[in-house]
Design a protein around this motif. Sequence first.
Motif, PDB file in Angstrom:
ATOM      1  N   ARG A   1       0.824  -1.205   0.000  1.00  0.00           N
ATOM      2  CA  ARG A   1       0.000   0.000   0.000  1.00  0.00           C
ATOM      3  C   ARG A   1       0.856   1.253   0.000  1.00  0.00           C
ATOM      4  N   LEU A   2       2.054   1.152   0.569  1.00  0.00           N
ATOM      5  CA  LEU A   2       2.910   2.319   0.583  1.00  0.00           C
ATOM      6  C   LEU A   2       3.511   2.578  -0.786  1.00  0.00           C
ATOM      7  N   PHE A   3       4.046   1.521  -1.364  1.00  0.00           N
ATOM      8  CA  PHE A   3       4.750   1.688  -2.624  1.00  0.00           C
ATOM      9  C   PHE A   3       4.043   0.910  -3.709  1.00  0.00           C
ATOM     10  N   GLY A   4       2.971   1.382  -4.238  1.00  0.00           N
ATOM     11  CA  GLY A   4       2.359   0.648  -5.333  1.00  0.00           C
ATOM     12  C   GLY A   4       0.899   0.922  -5.508  1.00  0.00           C
TER      13      GLY A   4
END
Lengths: 172, 194
Positions: free
Chosen positions: B18-21
């Motif tokens: 969820r943070l990176f993507g």
Amino acid sequence: MLHKLIYILIILSFPSSVIANEVLDPTYTQVIVRDHPTTGEPYVSITDSGDVSMNPLLPSENEYSRPDYRMLDPNVKRGSYEYDGPYSDRKKVYIFGASLIAVGLTGATAGIALAPATGAASTGGGAYLAAGAAVAAAEGIAIHQLTKVRPEDENYIHESETRFLELIKLED
Amino acid sequence: MKRYCFVFILLVFTGCARLFGWDIHAPGLLSNSFIQQVQTSPQRVALFVPPSFYSYTSTDKGSRWSDPQTYHVGEAMAPMILEAFQASFEEFVFMETIPREDILKRYMIPYLAVVQIKQFNNTMDMKGQKLSVITDILVFDQDLNPVTRFESVGVSDSKKVFAKKGGPEVNLNAAIEKNIFGMVTTLQDFLETK
């Protein structure tokens, strides 16, 4: 008169289960008419007896419009077809990710990253925030350019295919 | 060392995907073209999907250099398959309880379809993205004897998907819809021969 009395006695001698009209459901299930969670159209559902709660695994109501797949055509400009459904925005999470990276690059501590408490810390925090913002902006632009595509071909391809398989013997 | 530990712990708690993507949730609605193409068949059919169907997700990002992606396939497919069967069969019954022979006989349901999501594939290149959804469909008669089994594949191959708001979501929706289209039309054709 006597034959009428005999008839009455015969009827009263019947087992009560024959006269009773209550029928027990041997399957312990029930039929419920539910509304589709997104379209509202009714459908018949068979559930366990006594359980009338909605299937929690189905989504709750939403007011999205039906998708128009013409928006997938690469020749179609962004926004030509209205889309009001869910979407994932990558840019903001990359900015946040870059800011976390900046924490490591500038050597700032967790305390400054959260909130500056004193004057000295606020200066360090301000410097951190400025550096973090600069890094975040650069990271954001770099990422956007790397993933920008200019396709030469047009249209999209949608395929549907089915194939029959060998039946497997199910275990009891 | 402490700052790296802080960053690592934060990533663990918030979830790296969820943070990176991309977190792809499709609209979960059939398009107007599906409704127009599929005709309603005058048959009674029951549908059962296992509980794992609803929570099927995939983190296949398509290529080594792509951003992380999470596709919530089952979440979107559940309402879509329900809507498709409603539109395709006049006497459609949704089984919310585990099917049994006595239940099918009691309600005079001649056929039961059990659908499972078998596979999800994502292929990405510099031009676009190709998604495919594969399902396994097993059809039982009233005695719960399997009468046929088939596989349905739905593909959506589009370009410039990630450059548009809702692009990956609609691409996923399209792949699911094509899968369901093949499923219901094949089932209709099979039942007509019975």
